[in-house]
Design an enzyme around this catalytic site. Sequence first.
Site, short mmCIF file in Angstrom:
data_model
loop_
_atom_site.label_atom_id
_atom_site.label_comp_id
_atom_site.label_asym_id
_atom_site.label_seq_id
_atom_site.Cartn_x
_atom_site.Cartn_y
_atom_site.Cartn_z
N HIS A 166 -24.98 44.63 16.76
CA HIS A 166 -25.66 43.62 15.96
C HIS A 166 -27.13 43.99 15.81
CE1 HIS A 166 -26.46 42.55 20.13
NE2 HIS A 166 -27.52 41.89 19.71
N HIS A 207 -27.70 47.57 17.85
CA HIS A 207 -27.41 47.90 19.24
C HIS A 207 -26.26 47.04 19.74
CE1 HIS A 207 -30.31 44.59 19.19
NE2 HIS A 207 -29.78 44.18 20.33
N ARG A 228 -23.28 42.57 35.93
CA ARG A 228 -24.49 43.14 35.32
C ARG A 228 -25.46 42.01 35.02
NH1 ARG A 228 -26.44 43.36 29.98
NH2 ARG A 228 -27.25 45.35 29.20
#
Length: 736
Positions: free
Chosen positions: A582, A654, A664
């Site tokens: 996006h 990205h 994460r």
Amino acid sequence: MAQLCDRFTVYVAFHFVILALLNVTAAIPGGGSANALSLLQPYDFLYYSGVRAYFGEEWGKAAELLEKSIGTKESLLSVRRQCHDDCVAAGREALYKLDSEEGSLWDLWALEWVQQRAECLRFCVGRSITPAGQLPVSSDIEYEFSSRNPYNYLQVTYYKLKKLQKAASAAHTYFVANPSHLEMRNNIEKYRTMKGVTEEAFQDREIENEKHWVLYDAAVQHEASSDWLQAAEKWKACVNETLRQTDECRVQCEVASQPLPEDRGENSVDGMFEKAAALSLSLLSCRQSCVTQVATRPGRISAQEDYLPTQLEHLHIAQFKAGDISGAVQTLRSLLLFYPSDKDSLDNLQLYYDTLGGDTDSQGTQPAQAIVRYISRSLQEKKLLYFGMENLDFSFTDPDFWTPEDIVPESLKEMWRAEKEKMNEKIKEGEQQEEVDDSGFFAGGRVSQAGVTITMDDRALNGTNRVVLDRVMTGKECDRILELAKAAASAGDGYRGRRSPHTPHETFEGLTVLRAVKLAQDGLVNQSDARLLHELGERVRVLLSSYFRSPSGLFVSFTHLVCRSAIAGDQEGRLDLSHPVHVDNCLLEPETKQCWREPPAFIHRDLSAILYLNDNFDGGELFFTKKDAKTVTAQVKPSCGRLVGFSSGPVNPHGVTAVTNGRRCSLALWFTKEKLYKDMEREEAEALWAADGQSVVKKDKEEAEGSTTNTRNARSQAPKERGRVRGRMTRGKDEL
């Protein structure tokens, strides 16, 4: 036999000629018994009258006339459509006689059909629309309405009348087709802060004519989250709606009045057949242009190429992934009608056959009949149009890439091939052309924090305005923020271990600065950790403002502590991403390699950053791509204290690879050059600290804002409830 063949040829030609003549005959002003006062007036007259009232500051009159012009135009199109449907059967008995009548009477039967159809249309249209209202409008008026300028006037008019809900609705409708109109965008933001204006106001009043784009965007979103069942449903609805909108456009070409063609020159006097041929070719050209009209988004100059074939391509893939193999076969066969020799499509068809195994019934599935009819009619129209180009000096621009070469006459093929090659070269040039970043940022400035190192720059990241900085945080600081995340999760508030909005294979958790401060006040998390979370936003702002040499003030727009966790036992065979590709401040269309800077994108974002907190997980790498969302240009592996910064625009598409094991965590930050969009939650957090008598690490506001004024932020005057809604929407849509 030869006589019958000649007669048939003339009949076919005459059939198209008389269809065109209907456009002229039906438009001749005629009688109708309806009261003239109840008939639809010319919408261009109403519009000009409304504009005159507007400039005369007669606001009530202006609103009435402008609304009437919009409504009358819609009613005009509706009446034309209804009359077209009502008159389909008119003269049909005479038309049937064309296939059986011997001798020379066939032309009279054809003319009888024309007259009966024309009489029906004339009566039907005349009882609803005044003679003047049936006349064609000027190209200037067509442009005014296609660019939605009436809503521009209405926005101001309703504001003057203090009808703010209607003013906001008009502003939003205009802005949809004019996304680069900065003044209107600012007006919309002001309306959002005004008392009495609700979210219901911000709806596109022209949405009825743009349903296919709504479905298109919804299908793309379902694809991005790998919801293939919903994606297939939306793509199928999008195909059907596109066909419906195209048919509606073609009907308007038939029923709308057309001027008679002029003679070709002083020394040329065209007869009835020449004039009728010219008119019929204009009709066919209008029908063909509907492809471009339907494939053009509001506010766009150019259409999306291969709009319908693109939908079919998406649909068959979604159907296959959703398990509807038979449906995928039918859709792929439909797509092959456009491109019969496309190798990828033929390979996919064989794959589907292999998947079906011995299911011969499904293998024999034929293309959708709606697509068969669409192709058949379009090809016949193209044949006639190319014949007109070759023999009647008619000018025609083919809107389709898929037109087969054998449709084109031999004498035009060389020119046709040259034009097609020129278009292909233009597309290739567009793909190869380096994207220019107009953000105003220029990488390569000073790194202002001692100890921070540049690990990757534009060259290493194969892009523009990208950087990776290391040692922005210490190991202890990473541990503290991770502890904050853990403590907030155990508190059962602020953090929510819900399914990720981007993939069903991960859970997603998020915490804002304001929520962390409130948890600290309740004693559920460490106060110093909440302060560190706040301070990190300012630390990153200073670093990136310096490195990217920000030409003006840079404000923190949003800060979000985000953790993504792989769901154990749900990773086998996984092919999706943790966050699909996006762009942060515009809507990316990989098929067209366009990025539209308009809502619902966060168009105010100028600079993006991710500050990583850990690396004890698998996957979760940030990657950059070209605007095709496929060609990867760089990847960044997370680690504690690593900061990735980049401009938020179309030069930096990205995504994030799948997190397949572990958790994460990172701090996502966005920055803006517009003071209006600075993060009010940060200021509210500072106010809470101040109310408790605690000092706040004071940032240099004058430096940050690029101004010494104390102008209050416009959003601070917005109702608090709306502010909270906005925060939820932001967190739910766009976490890095």
